[in-house]
Write an enzyme that holds these catalytic residues in place. Structure first.
Site, PDB file in Angstrom:
ATOM      1  N   SER A 241      23.676   0.591  52.243  1.00 23.16           N
ATOM      2  CA  SER A 241      24.346   1.841  51.841  1.00 23.16           C
ATOM      3  C   SER A 241      24.019   2.973  52.806  1.00 23.16           C
ATOM      4  CB  SER A 241      23.969   2.225  50.406  1.00 23.16           C
ATOM      5  OG  SER A 241      22.583   2.249  50.214  1.00 23.16           O
ATOM      6  N   HIS A 271      22.854  -5.962  47.094  1.00 21.30           N
ATOM      7  CA  HIS A 271      22.249  -4.625  47.298  1.00 21.30           C
ATOM      8  C   HIS A 271      22.148  -3.944  45.917  1.00 21.30           C
ATOM      9  CE1 HIS A 271      21.057  -1.064  49.330  1.00 21.30           C
ATOM     10  NE2 HIS A 271      22.213  -0.587  49.738  1.00 21.30           N
ATOM     11  N   HIS A 318      13.680  -9.523  49.510  1.00 25.86           N
ATOM     12  CA  HIS A 318      14.052  -8.303  50.236  1.00 25.86           C
ATOM     13  C   HIS A 318      14.186  -8.625  51.718  1.00 25.86           C
ATOM     14  CE1 HIS A 318      14.122  -4.108  51.548  1.00 25.86           C
ATOM     15  NE2 HIS A 318      14.519  -3.871  50.311  1.00 25.86           N
TER      16      HIS A 318
END
Ligand code: CMX
Length: 438
Positions: A241, A271, A318
């Site tokens: 983002s 995400h 992650h």
């Protein structure tokens, strides 16, 4: 000039000069090298962007202008009677590099309040959509509909000098952040509460007012929202983002367009949408097993069953972190203090005991630990927000703080149009041939 803008201008002008001379003297220094697997592998780890509001360390987690999340929870100004930080203070810190005083935070809260008016056509645009439209679609459309208010776009059309881009970006960033809680709460109430809207309470801070407009005036929920809005605000520049906002902004698209693009990235399940996926998956597990009190074996079997179906375990793993996410830990501490007997919170903690070992056993997952999205849903459910398709909007409201602070910096520093080089697979094959025969 307002005090935050003045401070930002002084800091950014000084850094711009400093970077100019750094580049003049050292511009040819090599900072990284790129492997073929990174070219095909989502550019993981390649240093190609400057992003000053925060930096992510794989083993330590996020630091905002050098401060870790526990440090921010201690040092940032707080609302009277609360122990969690005010995100107004974090925005000040990200934009200026300095911790604000209580007075500066109060000034910022007042400034956002004065800029919070949402144009009537945005509400009309939202009302034209089916209430079944995903809340993130509504959020993105609402942001784009407010682009009519862009100071940057108007001044650009009027022939703004490039020396003033920072000023117009700052105005848009401040206006947009101020308006987001009202827009986001409007989406929630029209989608899940039959359009029974709640007027803002301008005596409240930015996060508490958002909580109030969502429909929950429990002081603990206010506190949660302050924490939530703080910890989701930024995660350095390379996450999808943030990077999308940066890329779109580099074309001199104004902050409204740029932020909306970033929200479309946040809406992906790998995400920000993972926060809805986590609780949806936990609900599926408890529904399947017909109870909320589960044994670790039952949970382990469900985790394995999910993996056997070729799915990921949402809220775990992650791209950068290699430890339990400090944003997860902050939420866990909040839950331990306030709602430790909640059945869904307990499941989140049981998952923490079970999932890492199962993921380690796959032998390919680089980070088996929980990320920010693993905990948030269970806490929101406790405070009555079961409508999980809305959760990513809350993430997005918070994310505005970091990405818009960074966008102001990008325009102040005069960063150019972003334009990495792509290659074709044939180019890669020829390159390999040349390298192997050399
Ligand atoms: N469950 C199952 N498999 C996982 C996994 C998880 N939670 N995390 C990683 N893996 C798998 C990957 O899918 C990949 O498998 P393949 O080689 O078969 O494609 C392998 O492990 C290696 O992946 P990685 O290098 O460890 O992780 P990536 O950097 O490629 O991806 C992420 C990172 C977050 C997309 C991934 O861990 C994931 O899909 N997690 C679940 C979704 C999630 O929680 N996303 C939220 C992240 C935080 C946020 O942005 O909000």
């Amino acid at each position: 000039m307002d005090p935050l803008k003045k401070k930002f201008f002084e800091k950014s002008s000084a850094l711009k000069q400093e970077v100019r001379s750094l580049l003049k003297e050292h511009g040819d220094l090599k900072v990284d090298e790129v492997r073929l697997r990174q070219v095909f592998g989502g550019v993981r780890g390649v240093k190609t962007m400057v992003w000053d509001p925060s930096q992510l360390d794989p083993m330590e987690g996020i630091r905002f202008r050098g401060y870790s999340i526990p440090e921010l929870r201690e040092k940032l100004p707080k609302a009277p009677g609360d122990t969690e930080p005010l995100p107004e203070g974090l925005f000040w810190l990200m934009l200026t590099g300095d911790l604000p005083t209580d007075e500066e935070v109060q000034w910022l809260a007042d400034a956002w309040e004065a800029r919070a008016h949402v144009p009537a056509h945005t509400f009309k645009a939202l009302d034209a959509l089916s209430p079944n439209t995903h809340p993130m679609t509504q959020f993105s459309m609402a942001i784009v509909s407010m682009q009519s208010e862009s100071v940057f776009a108007k001044r650009y059309a009027d022939g703004m000098s490039k020396n003033d881009y920072w000023d117009a970006a700052y105005e848009d960033a401040m206006n947009l952040i101020a308006k987001l809680p009202r827009v986001a709460a409007y989406i929630y109430r029209r989608t899940f509460h039959g359009g029974n809207h709640i007027e803002p309470d301008l005596s409240l801070d930015w996060s508490a007012n958002y909580a109030h407009m969502l429909g929950n005036d429990n002081p603990d929920f206010y506190s949660l929202m302050r924490l939530y809005m703080t910890i989701h605000a930024d995660h350095e520049g390379g996450n999808a983002s943030a990077h999308t906002v940066h890329l779109t902004g580099s074309t001199l698209s104004d902050p409204y367009y740029s932020f909306a693009s970033g929200m479309n990235s946040l809406a992906g399940p790998l995400h920000g949408l993972a926060n809805q996926e986590v609780i949806k998956w936990i609900f599926e597990m408890t529904n399947n097993l017909g109870k909320t009190k589960l044994s670790e074996d039952e949970i382990r079997n469900y985790v394995k069953h999910t993996l056997d179906q070729g799915k990921v375990i949402p809220g775990y793993g992650h791209a950068v972190l290699r430890l339990p996410d400090p944003r997860f830990t902050a939420q866990m501490e909040f839950a331990e203090r306030k709602i430790k007997d909640d059945p869904y919170v307990k499941i989140v903690w049981q998952l923490l005991k079970v999932v890492p070992d199962v993921l380690k056993g796959l032998g390919k997952v680089k980070n088996p630990w929980p990320n920010v999205d693993a905990h948030s849903g269970a806490i929101l459910v406790h405070y009555g927000m079961k409508e999980y398709s809305y959760y990513t909007v809350m993430f997005g409201v918070s994310r505005a703080l970091g990405v818009l602070a960074a966008l102001c910096w990008s325009r102040a520093m005069g960063f150019p149009l972003e334009r990495p080089k792509s290659v074709t697979t044939d180019w890669v094959k020829n390159f390999i041939k040349e390298q192997v025969s050399a």
